[in-house]
Design a protein around this motif. Structure first.
Motif, PDB file in Angstrom:
ATOM      1  N   LEU A   1       9.362 -10.193  16.148  1.00  0.00           N
ATOM      2  CA  LEU A   1       8.785  -9.053  15.449  1.00  0.00           C
ATOM      3  C   LEU A   1       7.422  -9.387  14.851  1.00  0.00           C
ATOM      4  O   LEU A   1       6.537  -8.525  14.771  1.00  0.00           O
ATOM      5  N   SER A   2       7.250 -10.633  14.427  1.00  0.00           N
ATOM      6  CA  SER A   2       5.975 -11.020  13.827  1.00  0.00           C
ATOM      7  C   SER A   2       4.823 -10.905  14.814  1.00  0.00           C
ATOM      8  O   SER A   2       3.660 -10.757  14.425  1.00  0.00           O
ATOM      9  N   ARG A   3       5.142 -10.959  16.120  1.00  0.00           N
ATOM     10  CA  ARG A   3       4.102 -10.843  17.135  1.00  0.00           C
ATOM     11  C   ARG A   3       3.569  -9.417  17.260  1.00  0.00           C
ATOM     12  O   ARG A   3       2.541  -9.189  17.911  1.00  0.00           O
ATOM     13  N   LEU A   4       4.259  -8.470  16.662  1.00  0.00           N
ATOM     14  CA  LEU A   4       3.826  -7.069  16.733  1.00  0.00           C
ATOM     15  C   LEU A   4       2.746  -6.739  15.712  1.00  0.00           C
ATOM     16  O   LEU A   4       2.174  -5.645  15.746  1.00  0.00           O
TER      17      LEU A   4
ATOM     18  N   PRO B   1      -0.815  -1.979  18.057  1.00  0.00           N
ATOM     19  CA  PRO B   1      -0.784  -0.628  17.491  1.00  0.00           C
ATOM     20  C   PRO B   1       0.604  -0.002  17.583  1.00  0.00           C
ATOM     21  O   PRO B   1       1.400  -0.341  18.464  1.00  0.00           O
ATOM     22  N   ALA B   2       0.889   0.918  16.663  1.00  0.00           N
ATOM     23  CA  ALA B   2       2.156   1.660  16.687  1.00  0.00           C
ATOM     24  C   ALA B   2       1.960   2.887  17.569  1.00  0.00           C
ATOM     25  O   ALA B   2       1.644   3.988  17.090  1.00  0.00           O
TER      26      ALA B   2
ATOM     27  N   MET C   1      -0.177  -6.380   4.113  1.00  0.00           N
ATOM     28  CA  MET C   1      -1.216  -6.637   5.111  1.00  0.00           C
ATOM     29  C   MET C   1      -0.705  -7.613   6.176  1.00  0.00           C
ATOM     30  O   MET C   1      -0.991  -7.453   7.368  1.00  0.00           O
ATOM     31  N   ASP C   2       0.060  -8.605   5.755  1.00  0.00           N
ATOM     32  CA  ASP C   2       0.618  -9.575   6.713  1.00  0.00           C
ATOM     33  C   ASP C   2       1.585  -8.897   7.681  1.00  0.00           C
ATOM     34  O   ASP C   2       1.749  -9.347   8.820  1.00  0.00           O
ATOM     35  N   ALA C   3       2.230  -7.828   7.219  1.00  0.00           N
ATOM     36  CA  ALA C   3       3.193  -7.116   8.070  1.00  0.00           C
ATOM     37  C   ALA C   3       2.514  -6.117   8.994  1.00  0.00           C
ATOM     38  O   ALA C   3       3.180  -5.482   9.809  1.00  0.00           O
ATOM     39  N   GLY C   4       1.193  -5.965   8.869  1.00  0.00           N
ATOM     40  CA  GLY C   4       0.471  -5.065   9.757  1.00  0.00           C
ATOM     41  C   GLY C   4       0.316  -3.644   9.252  1.00  0.00           C
ATOM     42  O   GLY C   4       0.042  -2.732  10.040  1.00  0.00           O
ATOM     43  N   ALA C   5       0.453  -3.432   7.945  1.00  0.00           N
ATOM     44  CA  ALA C   5       0.289  -2.079   7.396  1.00  0.00           C
ATOM     45  C   ALA C   5      -1.129  -1.578   7.608  1.00  0.00           C
ATOM     46  O   ALA C   5      -2.094  -2.323   7.473  1.00  0.00           O
TER      47      ALA C   5
END
Length: 598
Positions: free
Chosen positions: A276-279, A283-284, A308-312
């Motif tokens: 999941l971290s690779r996502l 983009p969503a 931010m680390d989670a890609g928000a």
């Protein structure tokens, strides 16, 4: 019925030879943990009862006042400790401890105890008598929310009696690493005393999936199982215990086979987390090319880095209540402005939506105690925008700080618990007055001004969405409160928690109504409740027309993964079929079938 409950409370024995016992409950926070049990002992403190002489009444009143003052200091100290907890845990604990503080400030409880002391009863017995009377009155009300508040009253009484009898609370500072906390019920005071680095998981007899304990466990990332019948009396401190927060099982003295299976599950979870971290940087976007906005809910500024680390892609909901917690004074405009600017700068151009103050009644901040009065039903009383409009100085300071911060980056202002057009117009009048004052002060004001949006979290707001959409700039649907108010269910009360269901057709129709009103008016609409962060609901929300979701940072990767695996055309057909249903069970089955196949 009693016999049935007793049979249900008995654990199922899986491996008698090895002494393994399996208890089943409600898995409220995912993950697996194995460690030594630490049982939180229940039981009431012995309360002496005796008559006091008339010439000793004043001294007894002074003793009670000292116990109240000590309790207030204890609660403030607990709030200070809990402020360092991650995620929503700090806010959840803070809200409840503030409610306890309010009960110790000129309340019916305090007045009742003082009256009994005047009549010649010792302080300990007076507290016990008054607490019992008030709690029974609350429990007797034909209202699940008010009945549940009886437990808060008992906790306040227990604290006062402990102070009067000088009976200390149990500390959690000397736990063995990885300890599993086991108790009949884990209170905010218990949680505030815990060191999260030493706790591996939580298990309790009481509590529902949306109870404060469950929310805190998820925020802390601790596996937790609640509603575990038969747990107390079978588990002793030091016993080896394993928690399966996904399956809702507790294993006492787990066998080697069980431990091996759980270890395998843990390894699988770790591999999934890495995948999941690779996502993060992807983009969503759905399989058919539709982009979905994924933002984070923030309880505290320090959570920004995690988001931010989670890609928000931004902050979809900043709960500003943290500004008022753990303090005796109120934050002024400049203090708020500086914090908002720091967050905006940390977002590096990404948007932030700041919600104005949402406290009141059962969500109390100690610094706001002077502005609040008691209410018969806290959930329906003076809270959120109602409080802000009554205490205009609070609202003016917040709006001024937000407007000034908006000159540094994209910021939107969100109004909570709006139910009428008049409230929106009143806020806009305050906003205009604040802007004029800022211009007179020659303070930089953004042009255009920050967009103004409303939370859709009460049925009246959802049904008025078409009218609201004509005078606001965006909607944010708060499904937690919307579900609670629509179904008249306290999601934190374990006796009715099973009835709390966001898939109830009434709730879904309100979400649909508000979403379609926003789309007709061509204004943005997002969902920021708990269901936004649960991949199970993602196809349904997107199928209803939602294109923006805001959630806890920890939920972002799994929701993004679901979006990238999803065909929006198929999700829209699924949502259309679901909205034709009237049975919540049928709705759940259709959604789960879709998630399995698509």
């Amino acid at each position: 019925m009693k016999a049935e409950r007793e049979r249900a409370a008995r654990p199922r024995k899986r491996a008698p030879a090895k002494g393994e016992l399996v208890f089943e409950g409600l898995g409220v926070s995912p993950g697996i943990a194995v460690g030594p049990a630490h049982v939180v002992e229940g039981g009431s403190v012995h309360v002496p009862e005796y008559r006091i002489e008339p010439d000793q009444i004043e001294a007894e009143r002074a003793r009670f006042s000292a116990a109240v003052a000590k309790a207030q200091k204890q609660l403030v100290k607990l709030k200070g400790k809990s402020a360092n907890l991650p995620g929503t845990a700090a806010e959840e604990i803070g809200f409840l401890l503030d409610a306890h503080l309010q009960m110790l400030t000129g309340s019916r409880v305090v007045r009742g105890v003082e009256k009994l002391i005047e009549e010649g009863l010792n302080a300990e017995a007076a507290v016990q008598a008054e607490i019992s009377k008030v709690a029974q009155d609350f429990a007797a009300l034909d209202d699940a929310y008010m009945a549940a508040r009886a437990q808060d009253i008992r906790e306040v009484g227990d604290r006062l009696i402990r102070n009067l009898t000088q009976t200390p609370y149990e500390a959690f500072s000397h736990l063995s690493p990885g300890s599993i906390i086991v108790g009949e019920e884990l209170t905010p005071a218990d949680t505030a005393l815990m060191n999260p680095e030493l706790v591996g998981g939580l298990a309790a007899v009481l509590g529902g999936a949306e109870s404060h304990t469950a929310i805190m466990a998820r925020s802390l990332g601790l596996p937790a199982v609640l509603g575990v019948a038969g747990l107390i009396g079978n588990v002793r401190s030091g016993d080896v215990i394993a928690i399966d927060g996904d399956g809702g099982r507790i294993y006492l003295n787990p066998s080697a086979k069980t431990l091996a299976q759980l270890k395998t599950r843990q390894a699988e979870d770790e591999r999934e987390e890495k995948q999941l971290s690779r996502l993060k940087k992807l983009p969503a976007i759905t399989r058919d090319g539709i982009a979905i906005g994924l933002q984070a809910n923030l309880e505290l500024p320090r959570e920004l880095d995690m988001a931010m680390d989670a890609g928000a892609e931004g902050v979809g909901l900043l709960r500003t209540e943290f500004l008022y917690m753990n303090r005796d004074d109120l934050p002024d405009e400049d203090e708020q402005y500086k914090i908002y600017v720091e967050l905006i700068e940390g977002l590096s151009g990404r948007p932030i939506t700041a919600r104005t103050l949402d406290v009141g009644a059962d969500k109390l901040a100690y610094s706001l105690a002077a502005h609040l009065g008691g209410g018969i039903n806290p959930a329906l009383g003076l809270r959120a925008i109602r409080l802000s409009l009554r205490e205009r100085s609070l609202l003016e300071a917040q709006l001024a700080a937000m407007i000034r911060a908006g000159a540094h980056g994209p910021l939107r202002i969100l109004l909570p618990m709006i139910s009428t057009l008049i409230e929106i117009r009143q806020v806009r009048e305050v906003l205009d007055r604040v802007v004029r004052r800022l211009h007179r002060r020659r303070v930089k004001v953004p042009d255009p001004l920050p967009p103004i949006g409303v939370m859709i979290e009460v049925p009246g707001a959802a049904l008025s969405a078409d009218a609201f959409a004509q005078i606001v700039d965006f909607f944010a649907i708060g499904t937690n409160d919307l579900t609670m108010y629509t179904l008249a269910i306290d999601r934190g009360e374990e006796q009715v928690a099973h009835l709390y269901n966001p898939l109830h057709p009434a709730v879904l129709r309100l979400i649909q109504f508000a979403t379609e009103a926003a789309l007709r008016a061509r204004i943005p609409v997002s969902v920021c409740g708990e269901i936004a962060g649960d991949p199970r609901y993602t196809p349904l929300l997107l199928g209803l027309g939602i294109r923006e979701l805001s959630m806890a940072a920890t939920a972002l990767p799994r929701v993004k993964q679901r979006i990238r695996d999803l065909d929006l055309v198929a999700a829209t057909r699924c949502a259309s079929t679901i909205m034709d249903q009237s049975d919540p069970g049928r709705i759940a089955a259709l959604l789960d079938d879709f998630n399995t196949l698509a």
